[in-house]
Design a protein around this motif. Structure first.
Motif, PDB file in Angstrom:
ATOM      1  N   ALA A  95       0.844  -1.199   0.000  1.00 38.40           N
ATOM      2  CA  ALA A  95       0.000   0.000   0.000  1.00 38.40           C
ATOM      3  C   ALA A  95       0.877   1.245   0.000  1.00 38.40           C
ATOM      4  O   ALA A  95       1.934   1.278   0.631  1.00 38.40           O
ATOM      5  CB  ALA A  95      -0.915   0.018   1.217  1.00 38.40           C
ATOM      6  N   VAL A  96       0.424   2.260  -0.720  1.00 41.01           N
ATOM      7  CA  VAL A  96       1.078   3.571  -0.705  1.00 41.01           C
ATOM      8  C   VAL A  96       0.022   4.595  -0.309  1.00 41.01           C
ATOM      9  O   VAL A  96      -0.965   4.786  -1.026  1.00 41.01           O
ATOM     10  CB  VAL A  96       1.677   3.928  -2.081  1.00 41.01           C
ATOM     11  N   ALA A  97       0.211   5.229   0.835  1.00 41.46           N
ATOM     12  CA  ALA A  97      -0.739   6.223   1.338  1.00 41.46           C
ATOM     13  C   ALA A  97      -0.189   7.624   1.106  1.00 41.46           C
ATOM     14  O   ALA A  97       0.964   7.911   1.445  1.00 41.46           O
ATOM     15  CB  ALA A  97      -0.992   6.006   2.826  1.00 41.46           C
ATOM     16  N   THR A  98      -1.019   8.487   0.535  1.00 46.55           N
ATOM     17  CA  THR A  98      -0.636   9.879   0.324  1.00 46.55           C
ATOM     18  C   THR A  98      -1.767  10.780   0.794  1.00 46.55           C
ATOM     19  O   THR A  98      -2.943  10.438   0.645  1.00 46.55           O
ATOM     20  CB  THR A  98      -0.337  10.166  -1.154  1.00 46.55           C
ATOM     21  N   GLY A  99      -1.403  11.932   1.354  1.00 40.96           N
ATOM     22  CA  GLY A  99      -2.414  12.852   1.864  1.00 40.96           C
ATOM     23  C   GLY A  99      -3.214  12.211   2.978  1.00 40.96           C
ATOM     24  O   GLY A  99      -2.766  11.280   3.654  1.00 40.96           O
ATOM     25  N   ASP A 100      -4.424  12.701   3.189  1.00 42.06           N
ATOM     26  CA  ASP A 100      -5.316  12.086   4.167  1.00 42.06           C
ATOM     27  C   ASP A 100      -5.787  10.745   3.627  1.00 42.06           C
ATOM     28  O   ASP A 100      -6.180  10.623   2.463  1.00 42.06           O
ATOM     29  CB  ASP A 100      -6.521  12.986   4.443  1.00 42.06           C
ATOM     30  N   LEU A 106      -8.313   3.663   4.064  1.00 37.47           N
ATOM     31  CA  LEU A 106      -7.683   3.101   5.262  1.00 37.47           C
ATOM     32  C   LEU A 106      -8.045   1.627   5.414  1.00 37.47           C
ATOM     33  O   LEU A 106      -7.202   0.809   5.786  1.00 37.47           O
ATOM     34  CB  LEU A 106      -8.112   3.875   6.503  1.00 37.47           C
ATOM     35  N   ASP A 107      -9.297   1.279   5.107  1.00 33.53           N
ATOM     36  CA  ASP A 107      -9.695  -0.134   5.139  1.00 33.53           C
ATOM     37  C   ASP A 107      -8.737  -0.977   4.310  1.00 33.53           C
ATOM     38  O   ASP A 107      -8.266  -2.033   4.745  1.00 33.53           O
ATOM     39  CB  ASP A 107     -11.108  -0.309   4.573  1.00 33.53           C
ATOM     40  N   ALA A 108      -8.479  -0.531   3.086  1.00 33.43           N
ATOM     41  CA  ALA A 108      -7.637  -1.304   2.164  1.00 33.43           C
ATOM     42  C   ALA A 108      -6.187  -1.329   2.619  1.00 33.43           C
ATOM     43  O   ALA A 108      -5.517  -2.366   2.528  1.00 33.43           O
ATOM     44  CB  ALA A 108      -7.758  -0.727   0.755  1.00 33.43           C
ATOM     45  N   LEU A 109      -5.684  -0.202   3.102  1.00 32.80           N
ATOM     46  CA  LEU A 109      -4.301  -0.159   3.568  1.00 32.80           C
ATOM     47  C   LEU A 109      -4.054  -1.184   4.667  1.00 32.80           C
ATOM     48  O   LEU A 109      -3.017  -1.852   4.693  1.00 32.80           O
ATOM     49  CB  LEU A 109      -3.962   1.252   4.053  1.00 32.80           C
ATOM     50  N   LEU A 110      -4.999  -1.338   5.570  1.00 26.94           N
ATOM     51  CA  LEU A 110      -4.793  -2.189   6.742  1.00 26.94           C
ATOM     52  C   LEU A 110      -4.732  -3.673   6.427  1.00 26.94           C
ATOM     53  O   LEU A 110      -4.337  -4.467   7.282  1.00 26.94           O
ATOM     54  CB  LEU A 110      -5.899  -1.929   7.782  1.00 26.94           C
ATOM     55  N   VAL A 111      -5.104  -4.091   5.214  1.00 29.34           N
ATOM     56  CA  VAL A 111      -5.050  -5.515   4.879  1.00 29.34           C
ATOM     57  C   VAL A 111      -3.803  -5.860   4.071  1.00 29.34           C
ATOM     58  O   VAL A 111      -3.618  -7.020   3.692  1.00 29.34           O
ATOM     59  CB  VAL A 111      -6.312  -5.982   4.120  1.00 29.34           C
ATOM     60  N   THR A 112      -2.922  -4.889   3.792  1.00 26.84           N
ATOM     61  CA  THR A 112      -1.761  -5.143   2.941  1.00 26.84           C
ATOM     62  C   THR A 112      -0.555  -5.577   3.772  1.00 26.84           C
ATOM     63  O   THR A 112      -0.484  -5.357   4.983  1.00 26.84           O
ATOM     64  CB  THR A 112      -1.397  -3.897   2.128  1.00 26.84           C
ATOM     65  N   ASP A 113       0.419  -6.175   3.069  1.00 22.60           N
ATOM     66  CA  ASP A 113       1.609  -6.711   3.727  1.00 22.60           C
ATOM     67  C   ASP A 113       2.647  -5.641   4.032  1.00 22.60           C
ATOM     68  O   ASP A 113       3.274  -5.647   5.089  1.00 22.60           O
ATOM     69  CB  ASP A 113       2.269  -7.775   2.835  1.00 22.60           C
ATOM     70  N   LEU A 114       2.872  -4.743   3.090  1.00 16.68           N
ATOM     71  CA  LEU A 114       3.916  -3.724   3.200  1.00 16.68           C
ATOM     72  C   LEU A 114       3.287  -2.372   2.925  1.00 16.68           C
ATOM     73  O   LEU A 114       2.598  -2.206   1.911  1.00 16.68           O
ATOM     74  CB  LEU A 114       5.038  -4.008   2.197  1.00 16.68           C
ATOM     75  N   ARG A 115       3.522  -1.404   3.824  1.00 15.16           N
ATOM     76  CA  ARG A 115       2.823  -0.118   3.729  1.00 15.16           C
ATOM     77  C   ARG A 115       3.818   1.035   3.712  1.00 15.16           C
ATOM     78  O   ARG A 115       4.666   1.141   4.595  1.00 15.16           O
ATOM     79  CB  ARG A 115       1.858   0.038   4.909  1.00 15.16           C
ATOM     80  N   ILE A 116       3.670   1.888   2.715  1.00 10.35           N
ATOM     81  CA  ILE A 116       4.517   3.063   2.537  1.00 10.35           C
ATOM     82  C   ILE A 116       3.635   4.298   2.667  1.00 10.35           C
ATOM     83  O   ILE A 116       2.527   4.338   2.122  1.00 10.35           O
ATOM     84  CB  ILE A 116       5.188   3.038   1.154  1.00 10.35           C
ATOM     85  N   ALA A 117       4.123   5.304   3.358  1.00 13.35           N
ATOM     86  CA  ALA A 117       3.361   6.553   3.500  1.00 13.35           C
ATOM     87  C   ALA A 117       4.209   7.726   3.055  1.00 13.35           C
ATOM     88  O   ALA A 117       5.417   7.776   3.328  1.00 13.35           O
ATOM     89  CB  ALA A 117       2.924   6.759   4.949  1.00 13.35           C
ATOM     90  N   GLY A 118       3.598   8.658   2.354  1.00 10.62           N
ATOM     91  CA  GLY A 118       4.262   9.914   2.056  1.00 10.62           C
ATOM     92  C   GLY A 118       4.449  10.715   3.339  1.00 10.62           C
ATOM     93  O   GLY A 118       3.731  10.518   4.328  1.00 10.62           O
ATOM     94  N   GLU A 119       5.392  11.645   3.322  1.00 11.39           N
ATOM     95  CA  GLU A 119       5.693  12.406   4.537  1.00 11.39           C
ATOM     96  C   GLU A 119       4.497  13.194   5.051  1.00 11.39           C
ATOM     97  O   GLU A 119       4.359  13.410   6.255  1.00 11.39           O
ATOM     98  CB  GLU A 119       6.877  13.340   4.283  1.00 11.39           C
ATOM     99  N   SER A 120       3.623  13.632   4.139  1.00 12.11           N
ATOM    100  CA  SER A 120       2.470  14.435   4.557  1.00 12.11           C
ATOM    101  C   SER A 120       1.215  13.592   4.785  1.00 12.11           C
ATOM    102  O   SER A 120       0.140  14.137   5.051  1.00 12.11           O
ATOM    103  CB  SER A 120       2.171  15.514   3.501  1.00 12.11           C
ATOM    104  N   ALA A 121       1.339  12.282   4.670  1.00 12.16           N
ATOM    105  CA  ALA A 121       0.168  11.416   4.824  1.00 12.16           C
ATOM    106  C   ALA A 121      -0.348  11.439   6.263  1.00 12.16           C
ATOM    107  O   ALA A 121       0.423  11.601   7.219  1.00 12.16           O
ATOM    108  CB  ALA A 121       0.507   9.987   4.418  1.00 12.16           C
ATOM    109  N   ARG A 122      -1.665  11.268   6.396  1.00 18.02           N
ATOM    110  CA  ARG A 122      -2.287  11.081   7.708  1.00 18.02           C
ATOM    111  C   ARG A 122      -3.278   9.930   7.600  1.00 18.02           C
ATOM    112  O   ARG A 122      -4.039   9.846   6.630  1.00 18.02           O
ATOM    113  CB  ARG A 122      -3.042  12.333   8.157  1.00 18.02           C
TER     114      ARG A 122
END
Length: 237
Positions: A95-100, A106-122
């Motif tokens: 998963a790659v999360a950017t921004g809010d 968030l549902d989808a992010l929480l089921v993934t194996d490896l999670r990357i977030a941008g610096e401004s992500a929340r």
């Protein structure tokens, strides 16, 4: 190219490394029908590739208000079934999360194996009324976070910065260049077998609730499987 609702799913071929399957989930978009179709399409394709796929979830956006508008229990149930399928997929998931990032994102992010977030992500913990939305994200957060953090989130909602989420191990990497971090992650996991990864994922998940004696047989079977696979790879064609 294969597309789900609103072009949320794209099948991107990568020469020599199987396929990278990209699912775009916009948490600000409450159309769970489209999100469910996109996840299902990615899962169909990954299963067809028999462990040689990588699924990338691009997660962004969060509900502007209460999440329940336009939803029914039937729609939510189908969405949760699609997420469970993604969670157990015989493929690596990133998963790659950017921004809010809230709601369906968030549902989808929480089921993934490896999670990357941008610096401004929340990571935005969506609310319904004054309380956190009571979907299966609450269940997954309860398994992944300390009890006190989950209790506060369940009662009051709120948001976690990218660094806070990393400190709590909800994301594994915070990057100023999420695209570059994703490319590196894809290269890192491309050589592995998604089928074998799914076995390890299941073993680690069950270890949290299954006693030693009950787990022993399953782990021995997995060891036997690994030994047979190694022997087959060592045997000249």
């Amino acid at each position: 190219m294969v597309n789900g609702g609103s072009n949320m799913f794209t099948d991107v071929s990568v020469s020599g490394d199987g396929d990278v399957l990209v699912v775009r989930i916009d948490g600000a978009d409450g159309r769970l029908v489209d999100h469910t179709a996109a996840v299902a399409a990615a899962c169909d394709r990954a299963e067809d590739l028999d462990g040689k796929a990588i699924v990338v979830v691009q997660a962004a956006g969060a509900p502007a208000g209460a999440r329940a508008g336009g939803l029914t229990v039937k729609l939510v149930s189908k969405w949760e079934q699609a997420l469970r399928r993604l969670e157990r997929l015989p493929a690596a998931t990133i998963a790659v999360a950017t921004g809010d990032c809230g709601g369906a994102a968030l549902d989808a992010l929480l089921v993934t194996d490896l999670r990357i977030a941008g610096e401004s992500a929340r990571l935005v913990l969506s609310t319904e009324g004054d309380l956190m939305w009571p979907g299966m994200s609450l269940y997954r957060l309860s398994r992944q976070l300390p009890a006190g953090v989950v209790r506060r989130a369940a009662l009051f909602g709120g948001a976690l910065t990218a660094n806070e989420a990393r400190d709590l191990h909800l994301v594994h990497e915070v990057s100023g260049d999420p695209s570059a971090a994703l490319a590196a992650a894809v290269r890192r996991v491309a050589a592995g077998s998604g089928t074998e990864l799914a076995v390890r994922r299941q073993l680690t998940s069950e270890a949290q609730s299954v006693g030693y004696e009950d787990a022993l047989g399953v782990h021995l079977a997995a060891c036997d499987r690994a030994l047979r696979r190694a022997a087959a790879e060592a045997t000249p064609a």
